[in-house]
Design an enzyme around this catalytic site. Structure first.
Site, PDB file in Angstrom:
ATOM      1  N   SER A  13       0.828  -1.209   0.000  1.00  0.00           N
ATOM      2  CA  SER A  13       0.000   0.000   0.000  1.00  0.00           C
ATOM      3  C   SER A  13       0.863   1.261   0.000  1.00  0.00           C
ATOM      4  CB  SER A  13      -0.948  -0.008   1.199  1.00  0.00           C
ATOM      5  OG  SER A  13      -0.200   0.022   2.397  1.00  0.00           O
ATOM      6  N   LYS A  39       1.549  -5.184   4.916  1.00  0.00           N
ATOM      7  CA  LYS A  39       2.083  -5.870   6.093  1.00  0.00           C
ATOM      8  C   LYS A  39       2.097  -4.979   7.338  1.00  0.00           C
ATOM      9  CE  LYS A  39       6.994  -5.221   4.959  1.00  0.00           C
ATOM     10  NZ  LYS A  39       8.257  -5.893   4.711  1.00  0.00           N
ATOM     11  N   GLY A  52      11.585  15.093  -2.356  1.00  0.00           N
ATOM     12  CA  GLY A  52      11.865  16.012  -3.455  1.00  0.00           C
ATOM     13  C   GLY A  52      10.692  16.245  -4.386  1.00  0.00           C
ATOM     14  N   GLU A 120      16.179  18.929  -9.864  1.00  0.00           N
ATOM     15  CA  GLU A 120      17.068  18.066  -9.082  1.00  0.00           C
ATOM     16  C   GLU A 120      18.193  17.617  -9.997  1.00  0.00           C
ATOM     17  OE1 GLU A 120      14.860  15.774  -5.609  1.00  0.00           O
ATOM     18  OE2 GLU A 120      13.758  15.561  -7.451  1.00  0.00           O
ATOM     19  N   HIS A 237      21.842   7.187  -2.024  1.00  0.00           N
ATOM     20  CA  HIS A 237      21.594   8.635  -2.085  1.00  0.00           C
ATOM     21  C   HIS A 237      22.796   9.334  -1.460  1.00  0.00           C
ATOM     22  CE1 HIS A 237      19.688  12.546  -1.668  1.00  0.00           C
ATOM     23  NE2 HIS A 237      18.621  12.101  -2.330  1.00  0.00           N
ATOM     24  N   ARG A 284      23.341  11.047  -9.321  1.00  0.00           N
ATOM     25  CA  ARG A 284      23.490  10.574  -7.944  1.00  0.00           C
ATOM     26  C   ARG A 284      24.689   9.666  -7.704  1.00  0.00           C
ATOM     27  NH1 ARG A 284      17.504   9.352  -5.794  1.00  0.00           N
ATOM     28  NH2 ARG A 284      17.138  11.583  -5.836  1.00  0.00           N
ATOM     29  N   HIS A 345      19.227   3.818  -0.878  1.00  0.00           N
ATOM     30  CA  HIS A 345      18.019   4.636  -1.044  1.00  0.00           C
ATOM     31  C   HIS A 345      16.979   3.995  -1.964  1.00  0.00           C
ATOM     32  CE1 HIS A 345      15.684   8.311  -1.335  1.00  0.00           C
ATOM     33  NE2 HIS A 345      15.839   8.343  -2.643  1.00  0.00           N
ATOM     34  N   ARG A 380      18.966   5.648 -11.306  1.00  0.00           N
ATOM     35  CA  ARG A 380      17.694   6.368 -11.446  1.00  0.00           C
ATOM     36  C   ARG A 380      17.884   7.871 -11.352  1.00  0.00           C
ATOM     37  NH1 ARG A 380      13.703   8.249  -7.664  1.00  0.00           N
ATOM     38  NH2 ARG A 380      15.006   7.459  -5.981  1.00  0.00           N
TER      39      ARG A 380
HETATM   40  P1  FAD Z   1       6.460   1.458  -1.189  1.00  0.00           P
HETATM   41  O1  FAD Z   1       5.998   2.830  -1.082  1.00  0.00           O
HETATM   42  O2  FAD Z   1       7.720   1.094  -0.531  1.00  0.00           O
HETATM   43  O3  FAD Z   1       5.314   0.510  -0.616  1.00  0.00           O
HETATM   44  C1  FAD Z   1       5.516  -0.864  -0.440  1.00  0.00           C
HETATM   45  C2  FAD Z   1       4.333  -1.435   0.305  1.00  0.00           C
HETATM   46  O4  FAD Z   1       4.386  -2.859   0.292  1.00  0.00           O
HETATM   47  C3  FAD Z   1       4.265  -1.053   1.761  1.00  0.00           C
HETATM   48  O5  FAD Z   1       2.933  -0.770   2.072  1.00  0.00           O
HETATM   49  C4  FAD Z   1       4.712  -2.308   2.498  1.00  0.00           C
HETATM   50  O6  FAD Z   1       4.187  -2.416   3.791  1.00  0.00           O
HETATM   51  C5  FAD Z   1       4.134  -3.370   1.577  1.00  0.00           C
HETATM   52  N1  FAD Z   1       4.770  -4.687   1.649  1.00  0.00           N
HETATM   53  C6  FAD Z   1       6.069  -4.983   1.419  1.00  0.00           C
HETATM   54  N2  FAD Z   1       6.260  -6.313   1.547  1.00  0.00           N
HETATM   55  C7  FAD Z   1       5.063  -6.857   1.856  1.00  0.00           C
HETATM   56  C8  FAD Z   1       4.611  -8.182   2.116  1.00  0.00           C
HETATM   57  N3  FAD Z   1       5.436  -9.238   2.114  1.00  0.00           N
HETATM   58  N4  FAD Z   1       3.313  -8.373   2.384  1.00  0.00           N
HETATM   59  C9  FAD Z   1       2.447  -7.334   2.432  1.00  0.00           C
HETATM   60  N5  FAD Z   1       2.816  -6.063   2.197  1.00  0.00           N
HETATM   61  C10 FAD Z   1       4.107  -5.833   1.913  1.00  0.00           C
HETATM   62  N6  FAD Z   1      11.085   8.942  -5.304  1.00  0.00           N
HETATM   63  C11 FAD Z   1      10.723   9.979  -6.077  1.00  0.00           C
HETATM   64  O7  FAD Z   1      10.344   9.791  -7.243  1.00  0.00           O
HETATM   65  N7  FAD Z   1      10.733  11.245  -5.570  1.00  0.00           N
HETATM   66  C12 FAD Z   1      11.143  11.521  -4.318  1.00  0.00           C
HETATM   67  O8  FAD Z   1      11.129  12.665  -3.884  1.00  0.00           O
HETATM   68  C13 FAD Z   1      11.571  10.451  -3.506  1.00  0.00           C
HETATM   69  N8  FAD Z   1      12.023  10.680  -2.250  1.00  0.00           N
HETATM   70  C14 FAD Z   1      12.307   9.616  -1.449  1.00  0.00           C
HETATM   71  C15 FAD Z   1      12.661   9.844  -0.129  1.00  0.00           C
HETATM   72  C16 FAD Z   1      12.877   8.790   0.732  1.00  0.00           C
HETATM   73  C17 FAD Z   1      13.270   9.045   2.156  1.00  0.00           C
HETATM   74  C18 FAD Z   1      12.749   7.452   0.257  1.00  0.00           C
HETATM   75  C19 FAD Z   1      12.966   6.282   1.156  1.00  0.00           C
HETATM   76  C20 FAD Z   1      12.425   7.216  -1.081  1.00  0.00           C
HETATM   77  C21 FAD Z   1      12.199   8.291  -1.933  1.00  0.00           C
HETATM   78  N9  FAD Z   1      11.849   8.085  -3.265  1.00  0.00           N
HETATM   79  C22 FAD Z   1      11.495   9.140  -4.043  1.00  0.00           C
HETATM   80  C23 FAD Z   1      11.636   6.742  -3.784  1.00  0.00           C
HETATM   81  C24 FAD Z   1      10.140   6.444  -3.757  1.00  0.00           C
HETATM   82  O9  FAD Z   1       9.584   6.968  -2.586  1.00  0.00           O
HETATM   83  C25 FAD Z   1       9.864   4.962  -3.815  1.00  0.00           C
HETATM   84  O10 FAD Z   1      10.603   4.365  -4.837  1.00  0.00           O
HETATM   85  C26 FAD Z   1       8.386   4.728  -4.080  1.00  0.00           C
HETATM   86  O11 FAD Z   1       7.621   5.440  -3.158  1.00  0.00           O
HETATM   87  C27 FAD Z   1       8.070   3.261  -4.034  1.00  0.00           C
HETATM   88  O12 FAD Z   1       6.682   3.115  -4.014  1.00  0.00           O
HETATM   89  P2  FAD Z   1       6.045   1.678  -4.042  1.00  0.00           P
HETATM   90  O13 FAD Z   1       4.566   1.875  -4.000  1.00  0.00           O
HETATM   91  O14 FAD Z   1       6.625   0.878  -5.135  1.00  0.00           O
HETATM   92  O15 FAD Z   1       6.561   0.978  -2.699  1.00  0.00           O
HETATM   93  C1  SIN Z   2      15.229  13.450  -2.859  1.00  0.00           C
HETATM   94  O1  SIN Z   2      14.341  14.217  -2.514  1.00  0.00           O
HETATM   95  O2  SIN Z   2      16.431  13.714  -2.902  1.00  0.00           O
HETATM   96  C2  SIN Z   2      14.840  12.080  -3.259  1.00  0.00           C
HETATM   97  C3  SIN Z   2      14.326  12.134  -4.614  1.00  0.00           C
HETATM   98  C4  SIN Z   2      14.319  10.782  -5.210  1.00  0.00           C
HETATM   99  O3  SIN Z   2      14.760   9.812  -4.600  1.00  0.00           O
HETATM  100  O4  SIN Z   2      13.867  10.695  -6.349  1.00  0.00           O
END
Ligand code: FAD
Ligand code: SIN
Length: 538
Positions: A13, A39, A52, A120, A237, A284, A345, A380
């Site tokens: 989620s 989870k 960002g 960025e 990062h 990066r 990261h 990336r």
């Molecule tokens: P996630 O958002 O990680 O969600 C994964 C979900 O899966 C969670 O709900 C978790 O609980 C669930 N899950 C995992 N394993 C299981 C399991 N076995 N069973 C049930 N549920 C499970 N990207 C950008 O483009 N711009 C940004 O500014 C940026 N800033 C960032 C800053 C930080 C601090 C971080 C950590 C990342 C950042 N990123 C950014 C990267 C970006 O946030 C992530 O790549 C993106 O949000 C991933 O989304 P997702 O939905 O794929 O996974």
């Molecule tokens: C950041 O805000 O530096 C993170 C952006 C990203 O991971 O894409």
């Protein structure tokens, strides 16, 4: 064991899973309904911490174009980005952003109500939308969570871990889940299982990722037989706050450098011009290695970011959370240097998918960070991840409109024998010190399979992980979410280290000190459970 059936099950989620749920519910015929599993609590994810922003190539941003975004993405991707994927994702950004606005997401606007775009590293123009200043992920996620929670057609299981994909003859027919609170298992049959499980940051000692980023989706897909792609590519990062605050390190967004902050040593001497003409705004991987190099040369644990050159009012308005977090740690970013160091990261590798989200296994889809679509290549570009999450969620929903979602029959000998392993009551389940074992694994990955690698370090990593694994006597059944996560961490770490060992070149974020050159030919690594070792393909 409890049984149920759904027309579609989404695991995860974060932004990918939440948006997919909304789009699928809106458009797809779901005779047996839609289930979203997570989870922990709804919305707890890497997505929540994104700062960002999100790339958006919008028609109203006259200085930008998809051609320019495609070119920047491909340049950063170090030869491994797939042109068609990059084009598809870039061209869909206008549509998905407008759709997010309809779902109640509010991006920051100027005094004339126009969307604000920031810059960025390695982007040639301002094209990144942000929300709440530096709380983009939280703002998007909250809007989507609200819509998902209000939608009575979406069933939600919280605190529920997906532990095994139920696959038979290369077809995924469902998922076995474990409720950490009730300790109950449930078998869920479904013709469409969508992995949206996010990344792997917690495999490393220093990471910006929260506790849940344990690489579960990679282990689930690999065990089910899916083709995994480019598993050696981990993005570090450059600028995490070099102060330990629990299980991860707080991110100092690249957007701070985008607005003019400079990297320097403790005396204020700037160093980036030694490494790249683009200085702080180089891609990066380059900035990360430069910082790591400075830290090694000067035998220090961090360098500094000087944001004092940015107007104070702008700093506090544009980066309210960074401002606050630093103040809590005694750092006034309008005056003081911010101690920063690299941290794991993002994960470019993952489950190989096409643009419909299909994996190599029928009925299994992957979107978001767990997927390897070919957008990011070897490195990336900032803020492309959130865009990929939403475009791919949108696209899998579009595709499922054309699929007849018939729930598979519950009788399948292969699946039955797999489930038996979880109901086997003879398994001895001693208590294990998982936090200590996790810590050891994170040290190993950071020291031997991190920013710089070579054959010796990677072989050491593999041997040490195997040894750790031999002290973890669980093949299938575990007793807690922590144990299931650790099992996945071990497997995903081994995949990363083995693929890194086999790629005998340096490319993007994969830096082999014993093979510093980049090969002319750009090849992806692919690994499956059947083959066991990576194959390199064009
Ligand atoms: P996630 O958002 O990680 O969600 C994964 C979900 O899966 C969670 O709900 C978790 O609980 C669930 N899950 C995992 N394993 C299981 C399991 N076995 N069973 C049930 N549920 C499970 N990207 C950008 O483009 N711009 C940004 O500014 C940026 N800033 C960032 C800053 C930080 C601090 C971080 C950590 C990342 C950042 N990123 C950014 C990267 C970006 O946030 C992530 O790549 C993106 O949000 C991933 O989304 P997702 O939905 O794929 O996974
Ligand atoms: C950041 O805000 O530096 C993170 C952006 C990203 O991971 O894409």
């Amino acid at each position: 064991m409890k049984y149920s059936k759904y027309s579609t099950v989404i695991i995860g989620s974060g932004i990918a899973g939440l948006y997919a749920a909304l789009k699928i519910e809106q458009q797809v015929n779901l005779p047996d309904g839609l289930l979203l599993i997570t989870k922990s609590k709804l919305g707890e994810s890497n997505s929540r911490y994104a700062q960002g922003g999100m790339v958006a190539v919008m028609k109203e941003n006259k200085s930008d174009s998809t051609a320019s975004h495609i070119s920047d993405t491909i340049k950063a991707g170090a030869g491994l980005s797939e042109f068609n994927t990059v084009k598809f994702i870039s061209e869909h950004s206008d549509t998905v952003v407008k759709d997010l606005l309809k779902f109640g997401v509010e991006f920051d606007r100027d005094e004339n109500n126009n969307l604000c775009f920031t810059k960025e590293a390695a982007h040639s123009v301002r094209r990144i939308l942000h929300s709440g200043g530096d709380a983009t992920g939280k703002m998007i996620e909250q809007a989507l969570c609200k819509k998902v929670s209000e939608n009575s057609n979406i069933d939600i299981y919280e605190e529920t871990v997906a532990v095994e994909l139920l696959t038979s003859k290369n077809e995924c027919k469902g998922v076995l889940v474990f409720n950490d609170e009730t300790q109950e298992y449930e078998t869920i049959y479904s013709p469409a299982i969508i992995l949206a499980t996010g990344g792997i940051g917690q495999l490393y000692k220093f990471t910006t990722n929260p506790a849940g980023a344990t690489g579960d989706g990679f282990a689930l897909a690999y065990n089910a037989g899916a083709v995994m792609q480019d598993m050696e590519f981990v993005q570090f990062h450059p600028t995490a706050l070099a102060i330990d605050c629990g299980e991860n390190r707080f991110l100092i967004s690249e957007a701070v450098r985008g607005e003019g902050a400079k990297l320097c040593d403790g005396d204020g001497v700037e160093f980036m011009s030694k490494y790249d003409d683009r200085k702080e705004l180089a891609p990066r991987d380059i900035v990360t290695r430069a910082i790591y190099n400075e830290m090694k040369e000067n035998d220090v644990d961090n360098v500094y970011l000087n944001a004092a050159c940015i107007n104070t009012e702008k700093l506090s308005k544009r980066f309210p959370n960074i401002y606050k977090k630093c103040l809590e740690n005694g750092i006034d970013i309008a005056h003081d240097f911010i101690p920063v160091a690299p941290a794991a990261h993002y994960y470019m590798g993952g489950v190989k998918t096409n643009l419909k989200g299909e994996t190599s296994i029928k009925g299994l889809y992957a979107i978001g960070e767990v997927a390897s679509t070919g957008l990011h290549g070897g490195n990336r570009l900032a803020s492309n991840s959130l865009l990929e999450c939403v475009v791919c969620a949108y696209s899998v929903a579009e595709y499922l409109k054309s699929v007849e979602l018939k729930t598979p029959k519950q009788i399948d000998e292969n699946i039955k024998s797999l489930l038996d392993k979880y109901t086997d009551e003879d398994v001895i389940l001693d208590e294990l010190d998982i936090p200590e074992m996790k810590k050891q694994l994170q040290e190993i990955m950071w020291n031997y399979a991190g920013i710089f690698r070579d054959e010796k370090s990677l072989l050491t990593a593999i041997n040490k992980i195997e040894k750790l694994k031999s002290g973890f006597p669980r093949n299938y059944k575990c007793i807690s979410r922590d144990e299931y996560e650790f099992k996945n961490m071990l497997l995903t770490s081994l995949l990363i280290a083995n693929c890194a060992l086999m790629r005998k070149e340096s490319r993007g974020a994969h830096c082999r000190t014993d093979f510093p050159d980049t090969m002319e030919e750009c090849i992806h690594s692919c690994i499956t459970k059947k083959e066991g070792v990576p194959d390199f393909v064009k």
